[in-house]
Design an enzyme around this catalytic site. Structure first.
Site, PDB file in Angstrom:
ATOM      1  N   TYR A  67     -17.324   0.339 -29.950  1.00 46.41           N
ATOM      2  CA  TYR A  67     -16.577   0.978 -28.869  1.00 46.41           C
ATOM      3  C   TYR A  67     -15.400   0.127 -28.399  1.00 46.41           C
ATOM      4  CZ  TYR A  67     -19.414   5.084 -28.571  1.00 46.41           C
ATOM      5  OH  TYR A  67     -19.998   6.291 -28.874  1.00 46.41           O
ATOM      6  N   ARG A  70     -12.649   1.171 -30.662  1.00 44.53           N
ATOM      7  CA  ARG A  70     -12.125   2.473 -30.262  1.00 44.53           C
ATOM      8  C   ARG A  70     -11.250   2.356 -29.018  1.00 44.53           C
ATOM      9  NH1 ARG A  70     -16.425   7.229 -30.232  1.00 44.53           N
ATOM     10  NH2 ARG A  70     -14.455   8.361 -29.996  1.00 44.53           N
ATOM     11  N   HIS A 123     -17.072  14.991 -22.492  1.00 45.50           N
ATOM     12  CA  HIS A 123     -17.856  13.906 -23.086  1.00 45.50           C
ATOM     13  C   HIS A 123     -17.555  12.545 -22.472  1.00 45.50           C
ATOM     14  CE1 HIS A 123     -18.219  16.638 -26.887  1.00 45.50           C
ATOM     15  NE2 HIS A 123     -18.997  17.029 -25.891  1.00 45.50           N
ATOM     16  N   CYS A 131     -23.636   1.288 -15.580  1.00 45.02           N
ATOM     17  CA  CYS A 131     -24.807   0.474 -15.858  1.00 45.02           C
ATOM     18  C   CYS A 131     -25.784   1.262 -16.723  1.00 45.02           C
ATOM     19  CB  CYS A 131     -25.478   0.056 -14.553  1.00 45.02           C
ATOM     20  SG  CYS A 131     -26.924  -1.032 -14.793  1.00 45.02           S
ATOM     21  N   CYS A 173     -23.663  -5.594 -15.526  1.00 45.04           N
ATOM     22  CA  CYS A 173     -23.482  -4.832 -14.297  1.00 45.04           C
ATOM     23  C   CYS A 173     -23.376  -5.792 -13.120  1.00 45.04           C
ATOM     24  CB  CYS A 173     -24.659  -3.879 -14.091  1.00 45.04           C
ATOM     25  SG  CYS A 173     -24.607  -2.990 -12.521  1.00 45.04           S
ATOM     26  N   CYS A 176     -26.441  -4.520 -10.026  1.00 44.56           N
ATOM     27  CA  CYS A 176     -27.866  -4.837 -10.140  1.00 44.56           C
ATOM     28  C   CYS A 176     -28.093  -6.186 -10.803  1.00 44.56           C
ATOM     29  CB  CYS A 176     -28.605  -3.741 -10.900  1.00 44.56           C
ATOM     30  SG  CYS A 176     -28.268  -3.695 -12.684  1.00 44.56           S
TER      31      CYS A 176
END
Length: 311
Positions: A67, A70, A123, A131, A173, A176
């Site tokens: 990704y 991309r 999408h 997260c 993240c 958290c």
């Protein structure tokens, strides 16, 4: 099915409400790799198999490298004339007169300044992260490249050049502090956003409003639901359907299934501005100013290179 542009133009001008359903063919002229040809492989991995929650849980470093690549190429790409044509239609015919449903996650419609109220991204987006923990609601827009130092893209890296990364090298993240961030895209096996689907249904059947007169199906296979079903819904309400695809020899039977009224073959970057010209006027690509990036794909234009020429 007709290929008559004049009859399409006549109906377009009479249409009070229009829906566009867009797929990868919208961005084809922007030069983005789709990882769908040649077996859909990326560095010896099946791209579809990398687009699942299970793949991310088991191999987050591998999925993030895919990704990141991309994201990197999408940031380098520029919107083409088809993106600008839809954006201009959305300005001239604002919501609820016009709505775009995009299956693309490349961010190019946003870069073309498509009005946000007049587009739904079915999408998700490569440039939004969230997260991975289901109980943590952290989410943000993020266009950084790389998103983490270990994910910097080397365009010269060989086909088998993916690296084994440690969990500590991947984006975390900040809320958290236990979960990894993941692309906020819809992976295979995941549901589309229910509130978004509700908004789309309300657009199609809007109390007190005229029904959708025209559905434009642009550069999509017509096989992925729910996007594939929207043209049929418009048709069931008495509207008409126009299909635009780069290869109609493949698309012809699916267009029959959608009861398409028009079928146009060609590059969306060339044909869509012509199809919408009675409303948006002419989009004319000017000479690229000095200092602009070179090597853009044919049909790809920068917003500063666009001149609107109303009739």
């Amino acid at each position: 099915m007709s290929k008559d542009l004049a009859s399409f133009h006549d109906y377009l001008l009479k249409s009070k409400r229009i829906l566009a359903v867009c797929g990868a063919g919208l961005s084809a002229s922007s030069g983005l790799p789709t990882f769908r040809g040649a077996g859909g492989m990326w560095r010896q991995h099946n791209a579809m198999e990398l687009s699942t929650p299970e793949a991310f849980r088991n191999h987050p470093g591998l999925v993030w490298q895919f990704y990141s690549l991309r994201r990197h190429f999408a940031l380098k790409a520029a919107p083409n004339a088809a993106h600008y044509a839809l954006a201009q239609l959305a300005r001239i015919r604002p919501y609820p007169q016009f709505l775009t449903l995009s299956q693309n996650v490349d961010g190019l419609s946003d870069h073309a300044s498509h009005p946000a109220k007049s587009i739904e991204y079915l999408h998700g987006s490569l440039f939004r992260v969230r997260c991975m923990r289901s109980w943590c609601r952290y989410e943000r827009d993020d266009t950084s490249d790389p998103i983490a130092p270990a994910l910097e893209v080397d365009e010269e890296e060989p086909e088998d050049g993916w690296r084994r990364l440690e969990i500590d090298e991947l984006p975390k993240c900040p809320q958290c502090k236990t979960g990894l961030l993941r692309p906020a895209v819809v992976w295979f096996g995941e549901n589309l956003d229910s509130q978004m689907l509700k908004r789309i249904d309300q657009y199609l059947v809007r109390p007190g409003q005229d029904p959708v007169d025209l559905c434009l199906v642009i550069g999509t296979s017509g096989t992925v639901y729910p996007a594939a079903g929207y043209a049929s819904k418009v048709k069931a309400q008495g509207g008409k359907v126009a299909v635009l695809d780069i290869d109609c020899s493949v698309r012809h039977e699916q267009a029959k299934d959608e009861n398409a009224d028009w079928l146009f073959e060609g590059d969306a970057a060339k044909l869509l501005p012509e199809m919408l010209e009675p409303i948006i006027g002419s989009l004319t690509a000017l000479s690229r100013p000095p200092g602009k990036a070179k090597g853009q794909a044919v049909g790809s234009v920068d917003i500063s290179d666009i001149r609107l020429c109303p009739e």
